[in-house]
Design a protein around this motif. Sequence first.
Motif, PDB file in Angstrom:
ATOM      1  N   PHE A   1       0.835  -1.202   0.000  1.00 44.96           N
ATOM      2  CA  PHE A   1       0.000   0.000   0.000  1.00 44.96           C
ATOM      3  C   PHE A   1       0.865   1.245   0.000  1.00 44.96           C
ATOM      4  CE2 PHE A   1       0.530   1.085   4.458  1.00 44.96           C
ATOM      5  CZ  PHE A   1       0.716  -0.139   5.089  1.00 44.96           C
ATOM      6  N   LEU A   2       0.273   2.304  -0.550  1.00 50.52           N
ATOM      7  CA  LEU A   2       0.981   3.578  -0.640  1.00 50.52           C
ATOM      8  C   LEU A   2       0.142   4.626   0.083  1.00 50.52           C
ATOM      9  CD1 LEU A   2       3.263   5.312  -1.888  1.00 50.52           C
ATOM     10  CD2 LEU A   2       1.804   5.611  -3.884  1.00 50.52           C
TER      11      LEU A   2
ATOM     12  N   VAL B   1      -8.206   2.956  -1.851  1.00 44.67           N
ATOM     13  CA  VAL B   1      -8.508   2.651  -3.259  1.00 44.67           C
ATOM     14  C   VAL B   1      -7.740   1.403  -3.688  1.00 44.67           C
ATOM     15  CG1 VAL B   1      -8.542   3.553  -5.617  1.00 44.67           C
ATOM     16  CG2 VAL B   1      -8.719   5.137  -3.690  1.00 44.67           C
ATOM     17  N   ALA B   2      -8.437   0.483  -4.356  1.00 46.08           N
ATOM     18  CA  ALA B   2      -7.803  -0.769  -4.798  1.00 46.08           C
ATOM     19  C   ALA B   2      -6.690  -0.505  -5.809  1.00 46.08           C
ATOM     20  CB  ALA B   2      -8.858  -1.671  -5.440  1.00 46.08           C
ATOM     21  N   PRO B   3      -5.737  -1.422  -5.904  1.00 50.94           N
ATOM     22  CA  PRO B   3      -4.686  -1.279  -6.922  1.00 50.94           C
ATOM     23  C   PRO B   3      -5.273  -1.473  -8.325  1.00 50.94           C
ATOM     24  CG  PRO B   3      -4.372  -3.294  -5.628  1.00 50.94           C
ATOM     25  CD  PRO B   3      -5.581  -2.612  -5.072  1.00 50.94           C
ATOM     26  N   PRO B   4      -4.536  -1.082  -9.372  1.00 51.73           N
ATOM     27  CA  PRO B   4      -5.049  -1.304 -10.729  1.00 51.73           C
ATOM     28  C   PRO B   4      -5.152  -2.803 -11.018  1.00 51.73           C
ATOM     29  CG  PRO B   4      -2.773  -0.512 -10.793  1.00 51.73           C
ATOM     30  CD  PRO B   4      -3.211  -0.462  -9.367  1.00 51.73           C
TER      31      PRO B   4
ATOM     32  N   LEU C   1      -4.053   2.330  -2.461  1.00 51.76           N
ATOM     33  CA  LEU C   1      -3.754   3.720  -2.092  1.00 51.76           C
ATOM     34  C   LEU C   1      -4.568   4.106  -0.849  1.00 51.76           C
ATOM     35  CD1 LEU C   1      -3.995   5.291  -5.675  1.00 51.76           C
ATOM     36  CD2 LEU C   1      -1.939   4.450  -4.510  1.00 51.76           C
ATOM     37  N   VAL C   2      -3.931   4.840   0.030  1.00 52.84           N
ATOM     38  CA  VAL C   2      -4.604   5.270   1.264  1.00 52.84           C
ATOM     39  C   VAL C   2      -4.426   6.776   1.382  1.00 52.84           C
ATOM     40  CG1 VAL C   2      -4.732   4.979   3.764  1.00 52.84           C
ATOM     41  CG2 VAL C   2      -3.920   3.087   2.343  1.00 52.84           C
ATOM     42  N   LEU C   3      -5.534   7.508   1.546  1.00 56.37           N
ATOM     43  CA  LEU C   3      -5.389   8.957   1.670  1.00 56.37           C
ATOM     44  C   LEU C   3      -6.379   9.549   2.657  1.00 56.37           C
ATOM     45  CD1 LEU C   3      -7.548  10.528  -0.764  1.00 56.37           C
ATOM     46  CD2 LEU C   3      -6.243   8.741  -1.876  1.00 56.37           C
TER      47      LEU C   3
ATOM     48  N   GLU D   1       0.309  10.866 -11.053  1.00 58.95           N
ATOM     49  CA  GLU D   1       1.651  10.400 -10.661  1.00 58.95           C
ATOM     50  C   GLU D   1       1.625   8.979 -10.079  1.00 58.95           C
ATOM     51  OE1 GLU D   1       5.057  12.363  -7.876  1.00 58.95           O
ATOM     52  OE2 GLU D   1       3.250  13.503  -8.262  1.00 58.95           O
ATOM     53  N   VAL D   2       0.508   8.593  -9.460  1.00 61.81           N
ATOM     54  CA  VAL D   2       0.470   7.282  -8.790  1.00 61.81           C
ATOM     55  C   VAL D   2      -0.433   6.276  -9.517  1.00 61.81           C
ATOM     56  CG1 VAL D   2       0.959   8.296  -6.536  1.00 61.81           C
ATOM     57  CG2 VAL D   2      -1.422   7.979  -7.221  1.00 61.81           C
ATOM     58  N   ALA D   3      -0.967   6.687 -10.690  1.00 61.99           N
ATOM     59  CA  ALA D   3      -1.988   5.849 -11.352  1.00 61.99           C
ATOM     60  C   ALA D   3      -1.467   4.457 -11.712  1.00 61.99           C
ATOM     61  CB  ALA D   3      -2.526   6.565 -12.582  1.00 61.99           C
ATOM     62  N   ALA D   4      -0.189   4.366 -12.071  1.00 64.96           N
ATOM     63  CA  ALA D   4       0.318   3.066 -12.538  1.00 64.96           C
ATOM     64  C   ALA D   4       0.884   2.211 -11.403  1.00 64.96           C
ATOM     65  CB  ALA D   4       1.397   3.307 -13.592  1.00 64.96           C
TER      66      ALA D   4
END
Length: 284
Positions: free
Chosen positions: A139-140, A229-232, A166-168, A158-161
């Motif tokens: 996770f980022l 948010v789940a990874p791609p 994702l945690v915000l 910037e982090v889409a790929a």
Amino acid sequence: MTSPVNAENSLPAGLYIVATPIGNLGDLSARAADILSRADVIAAEDTRVTAGLLRHIGVKRPMTPYHDHNAEHARPALIARMGHEVVALVSDAGTPLISDPGFKLVREARAAGHLVVTVPGPCAAVAALTLAGLPTDRFLFLGFLPPKEKARADAIAEVAAIRATLVLYESGPRLGACLAALAKGLGDREAAVTREITKRFEEAVTGTLSALADRYADAGPKGEIVVVVAPPDPPAPASLNDADAALTEALERLPASKAAGEVAKRLGLDRRDLYARALAMKGE
Ligand code: SAM
């Protein structure tokens, strides 16, 4: 490291990073309460908030403010004190340094050779991950995204790929716009809006980013929020046609075994299968 021990309370002098509850006061650890009750000084983001926590554990200790607006000025005195006293650092809630002040204090404490001890505990980002039901192996943490539309879209692009959950952190009034921007920049991934964690109205609402953006478009919810948010999705496996085209091209430059190795690595396919195919293509 050997450090001077404060004679009065027998804790070694130094900097103690103390995590505090993010809502439920019952989450203050026994060790955190112990360190706070024996600190010579507590550097607190907001001393009124920390006074409430100290009241809860029945303790009175000297406090000094340490927040974004006075940190540059307040830091040298704290660094000097931690050479011979127990200095505890707390934020209003959760783990200091995580979207909260403290990083430079730790860096300078280390540079000065002082003891640095962490007293881990609640952190909204990690608590949200445990509620969301999304992958936790990578996770980022993005902290707060910029509030302005263009800067936020750039930060998302910037982090889409990146292949990580994702945690915000986000505020209620900005939640709808933030979710819509995430859906636009990342695609319609699964996500969770976690809210008021450890408090009476704790909830985790899950769905696609676009469904969540619609839900919160008109009115953001009250309280404190973490978005996960789940990874791609992993890329679709290469087809036989893709493999053949890549092999044909590679065989013009390389012998069969090397061509198979190169294509296997690039397309994530089995090298032995590709080698057999390459030999067949060459009529061997
Ligand atoms: N250092 C803190 C930590 O360890 O989580 C975070 C501090 S940051 C300034 C505050 C943000 O954390 C809030 O705006 C919210 O996004 C998130 N947060 C804090 N407590 C929360 C809770 N109980 N439930 C959901 N989110 C929370």
